[in-house]
Design a protein around this motif. Structure first.
Motif, PDB file in Angstrom:
ATOM      1  N   HIS A  80      -4.363 -16.911  10.947  1.00  0.00           N
ATOM      2  CA  HIS A  80      -5.591 -16.432  11.588  1.00  0.00           C
ATOM      3  C   HIS A  80      -6.298 -17.532  12.388  1.00  0.00           C
ATOM      4  O   HIS A  80      -7.312 -17.271  13.021  1.00  0.00           O
ATOM      5  N   GLY A 303     -10.286  -8.086  14.326  1.00  0.00           N
ATOM      6  CA  GLY A 303      -9.023  -7.387  14.064  1.00  0.00           C
ATOM      7  C   GLY A 303      -9.032  -5.985  14.634  1.00  0.00           C
ATOM      8  O   GLY A 303      -7.990  -5.460  15.040  1.00  0.00           O
ATOM      9  N   GLY A 348     -11.819  -6.845   6.164  1.00  0.00           N
ATOM     10  CA  GLY A 348     -10.551  -6.543   5.511  1.00  0.00           C
ATOM     11  C   GLY A 348     -10.455  -7.204   4.149  1.00  0.00           C
ATOM     12  O   GLY A 348      -9.887  -6.646   3.209  1.00  0.00           O
ATOM     13  N   CYS A 353      -8.372  -2.568   5.364  1.00  0.00           N
ATOM     14  CA  CYS A 353      -8.411  -2.245   6.796  1.00  0.00           C
ATOM     15  C   CYS A 353      -9.242  -0.999   7.085  1.00  0.00           C
ATOM     16  O   CYS A 353      -9.662  -0.785   8.213  1.00  0.00           O
ATOM     17  N   GLU A 356     -12.206  -2.066   8.753  1.00  0.00           N
ATOM     18  CA  GLU A 356     -12.083  -2.621  10.115  1.00  0.00           C
ATOM     19  C   GLU A 356     -11.665  -1.514  11.089  1.00  0.00           C
ATOM     20  O   GLU A 356     -12.475  -1.018  11.858  1.00  0.00           O
ATOM     21  N   ILE A 357     -10.386  -1.108  11.030  1.00  0.00           N
ATOM     22  CA  ILE A 357      -9.926  -0.071  11.966  1.00  0.00           C
ATOM     23  C   ILE A 357     -10.632   1.259  11.675  1.00  0.00           C
ATOM     24  O   ILE A 357     -10.999   2.002  12.602  1.00  0.00           O
ATOM     25  N   CYS A 395      -5.250  -3.901   3.998  1.00  0.00           N
ATOM     26  CA  CYS A 395      -5.156  -5.003   4.968  1.00  0.00           C
ATOM     27  C   CYS A 395      -3.996  -5.887   4.544  1.00  0.00           C
ATOM     28  O   CYS A 395      -4.085  -6.604   3.546  1.00  0.00           O
ATOM     29  N   ASP A 396      -2.890  -5.820   5.290  1.00  0.00           N
ATOM     30  CA  ASP A 396      -1.684  -6.559   4.890  1.00  0.00           C
ATOM     31  C   ASP A 396      -1.005  -7.189   6.102  1.00  0.00           C
ATOM     32  O   ASP A 396       0.141  -6.878   6.426  1.00  0.00           O
ATOM     33  N   PRO A 397      -1.731  -8.084   6.785  1.00  0.00           N
ATOM     34  CA  PRO A 397      -1.165  -8.663   8.010  1.00  0.00           C
ATOM     35  C   PRO A 397       0.057  -9.537   7.724  1.00  0.00           C
ATOM     36  O   PRO A 397       0.001 -10.453   6.908  1.00  0.00           O
ATOM     37  N   VAL A 402      -2.739 -11.677  12.921  1.00  0.00           N
ATOM     38  CA  VAL A 402      -3.403 -10.395  13.203  1.00  0.00           C
ATOM     39  C   VAL A 402      -2.578  -9.678  14.287  1.00  0.00           C
ATOM     40  O   VAL A 402      -3.029  -9.486  15.419  1.00  0.00           O
ATOM     41  N   PRO A 405       0.329  -5.217  10.924  1.00  0.00           N
ATOM     42  CA  PRO A 405       0.284  -3.951  11.658  1.00  0.00           C
ATOM     43  C   PRO A 405      -0.914  -3.815  12.598  1.00  0.00           C
ATOM     44  O   PRO A 405      -1.142  -2.755  13.165  1.00  0.00           O
ATOM     45  N   CYS A 406      -1.686  -4.884  12.756  1.00  0.00           N
ATOM     46  CA  CYS A 406      -3.015  -4.781  13.364  1.00  0.00           C
ATOM     47  C   CYS A 406      -3.031  -4.215  14.782  1.00  0.00           C
ATOM     48  O   CYS A 406      -3.901  -3.401  15.111  1.00  0.00           O
ATOM     49  N   ARG A 409      -2.351  -0.594  14.865  1.00  0.00           N
ATOM     50  CA  ARG A 409      -3.459   0.103  14.181  1.00  0.00           C
ATOM     51  C   ARG A 409      -4.643   0.318  15.105  1.00  0.00           C
ATOM     52  O   ARG A 409      -5.356   1.303  14.997  1.00  0.00           O
ATOM     53  N   GLU A 456      -6.377  -8.689   2.866  1.00  0.00           N
ATOM     54  CA  GLU A 456      -6.240  -9.816   3.792  1.00  0.00           C
ATOM     55  C   GLU A 456      -5.723 -11.085   3.124  1.00  0.00           C
ATOM     56  O   GLU A 456      -6.168 -12.181   3.465  1.00  0.00           O
TER      57      GLU A 456
HETATM   58  S1  SF4 Z   1      -4.562  -5.187   8.734  1.00  0.00           S
HETATM   59 FE1  SF4 Z   1      -5.117  -6.447  10.508  1.00  0.00          FE
HETATM   60  S2  SF4 Z   1      -6.673  -5.257  11.615  1.00  0.00           S
HETATM   61 FE2  SF4 Z   1      -6.489  -4.388   9.568  1.00  0.00          FE
HETATM   62  S3  SF4 Z   1      -8.092  -5.437   8.401  1.00  0.00           S
HETATM   63 FE3  SF4 Z   1      -6.204  -6.575   8.106  1.00  0.00          FE
HETATM   64  S4  SF4 Z   1      -6.232  -8.223   9.655  1.00  0.00           S
HETATM   65 FE4  SF4 Z   1      -7.784  -6.668  10.252  1.00  0.00          FE
END
Ligand code: SF4
Length: 469
Positions: A80, A303, A348, A353, A356-357, A395-397, A402, A405-406, A409, A456
């Motif tokens: 990040h 994100g 996250g 997520c 966030e998303i 949240c599983d980057p 990022v 899957p960001c 998503r 995260e």
């Molecule tokens: S998966 Fe990516 S976009 Fe979603 S919360 Fe986590 S870091 Fe942010």
């Protein structure tokens, strides 16, 4: 019946009023993560500022600075860019004034030593002074960092414990909220906000604007001017992303796809395919810029920075929505983001997520519905539908970047926002049974119960399965 008793319980709770300011939510700054980049950069800058105010006798002894990252900041901080963000802050940069190329350049020269200014003194500082500490710790927030200024013997001269609490918001040990005005139309839930709208007869964007003026002391023209800057930064990030190509930074080798999606959209024969392709292209463009450390707007986080601009850009360029309606839509969307932050969370690392998303999608749905002239009830329903269908999202980057899957998503969040507006505007009065408050409460509960490996840390979900399969 179940929905009614849930709403009744919700209505009986006491909620303190939302006091978040508009430009606390929408911030211009470098990606890829508001909690892992913007918050830590602010921490570094604040520490440098505090140090510069120390007595000369103390400063004359200072020789080094040491940063320890904890929790999710440590787990995914490398991917990040948390380390370079703190370093940039220590060197006096803030998210608003940080040159776009600074973070990638600092990353390219990991062994370089830089000069940290302490009033009349300077000390060397570099990435080697930043330690990735333990995931588990006793501080009250997952995203914790500790910064210490020491003398040659290692004795601490000054130290501060910071918490990056999501969306680029920063707190520290002993932090008290800044003195601000109180909202003239206080509300802590959507139900209370709806009541204020009915009492005052104000449109949703007007109520948010009047609260903003009361909280910040800014006048209407200054708020409009700053909103224009936010919108311009969003449009710029779409344009830059559409024009860029090649692979994103990091070890995953992810290709930028926004430009290809845009080309495809232009030649799509079906209107529905063209519309979806355009939204995908715009969302990818900003999410890819964010992943590359480019300047974006937190909406509500880095994100998820592609969702709102995707809708905004499409509304302006493809649906010919006027600037005033866009601005009013943006104001309406802020109510949704503030309520989500106030009653659940938008980081996250805190709620997954969905915060966030999911929240970005709900904000974008509210913006579109409001800008198209629908009532506050429909705006709420559109936001609720968009959030409801992101509940539980982890949240599983992968690799802590990022990117996967960001980026996809963001596109899914933008498409869902559009569909949420279609669904909400197809309902008759009284047909919609789930309130936005209920969806936000559910998000908060799911977030609290969610295993930490899905928040995260890159220790679960796709971040593990993609590597192992
Ligand atoms: S998966 Fe990516 S976009 Fe979603 S919360 Fe986590 S870091 Fe942010």
């Amino acid at each position: 019946m179940m929905a009614q008793s849930y709403l009744l319980q919700n209505a009986q709770r006491k909620h303190p009023p939302v006091e978040t300011a508009l430009f606390d939510l929408f911030k211009i700054g470098p990606g890829p993560s508001s909690s892992h980049t913007i918050g830590p950069m602010k921490a570094g800058a604040d520490f440098a500022k505090c140090c510069a105010e120390l007595p000369q006798a103390t400063l004359s002894q200072a020789t080094c600075v040491h940063v320890t990252l904890f929790g999710s900041l440590s787990a995914t901080g490398s991917g990040h860019g948390t380390d370079v963000a703190v370093l940039a802050g220590l060197l006096g940069n803030t998210p608003e004034n940080c040159p776009p190329t600074l973070l990638p350049n600092l990353k390219k020269t990991p062994s370089s030593r830089h000069k940290m200014c302490l009033g009349n003194y300077e000390i060397p500082v570099g990435l080697a002074d930043i330690e990735f500490g333990p995931l588990q710790h006793s501080a009250p927030y997952s995203n914790t960092l500790h910064i210490a200024l020491s003398d040659a013997s290692g004795k601490s001269l000054f130290d501060k414990e910071y918490y990056s609490v999501g969306g680029g918001f920063l707190q520290w040990k002993g932090w008290t909220p800044p003195e601000r005005g109180k909202p003239v139309h206080p509300y802590g839930t959507m139900r209370e906000l709806s009541a204020r709208l009915q009492e005052t007869g104000l449109a949703l964007h007007e109520l948010i604007l009047e609260n903003e003026m009361a909280i910040t002391g800014m006048g209407r023209p200054a708020i409009y001017e700053q909103l224009e800057s936010i919108m311009d930064a969003m449009y710029d990030s779409v344009r830059r992303g559409l024009a860029a190509s090649g692979r994103l930074p990091g070890t995953l080798g992810v290709w930028r796809k926004a430009g290809g999606l845009w080309e495809r959209a232009k030649s799509h024969s079906l209107p529905i395919g063209k519309g979806m392709c355009l939204l995908n292209a715009y969302a990818f463009a900003v999410a890819e810029e964010n992943a590359a450390g480019g300047v974006i707007v937190t909406a509500p986080t880095c994100g998820a920075a592609g969702v709102m601009p995707a809708l905004l850009y499409a509304m302006r360029n493809d649906l010919n929505v006027g600037e005033r309606a866009l601005r009013e839509g943006l104001l309406a969307s802020a109510a949704v983001g503030m309520l989500a932050k106030h009653n659940a969370g938008i980081a996250g690392a805190e709620v997954g997520c969905q915060g966030e998303i999911g929240v970005a999608s709900a904000m974008a749905a509210a913006m579109l519905a409001h800008a198209r002239g629908y009532t506050a009830d429909v705006v709420e329903n559109a936001a609720e539908i968009a959030l409801e269908h992101h509940l539980g999202l982890t949240c599983d980057p992968v690799g802590g970047y990022v990117q996967i899957p960001c980026i996809e998503r963001n596109a899914m969040g933008a498409i869902k926002a559009g569909n949420a507006v279609l669904l909400a505007t197809s309902e008759e009065n009284g047909q919609h049974l789930v309130s936005l408050d209920a969806a936000i409460m559910a998000m908060g509960e799911i977030g609290r119960e969610m295993n930490v490996k899905f928040k995260e840390t890159s220790k679960g979900g796709l971040a593990v399965s993609m590597v192992e399969c």
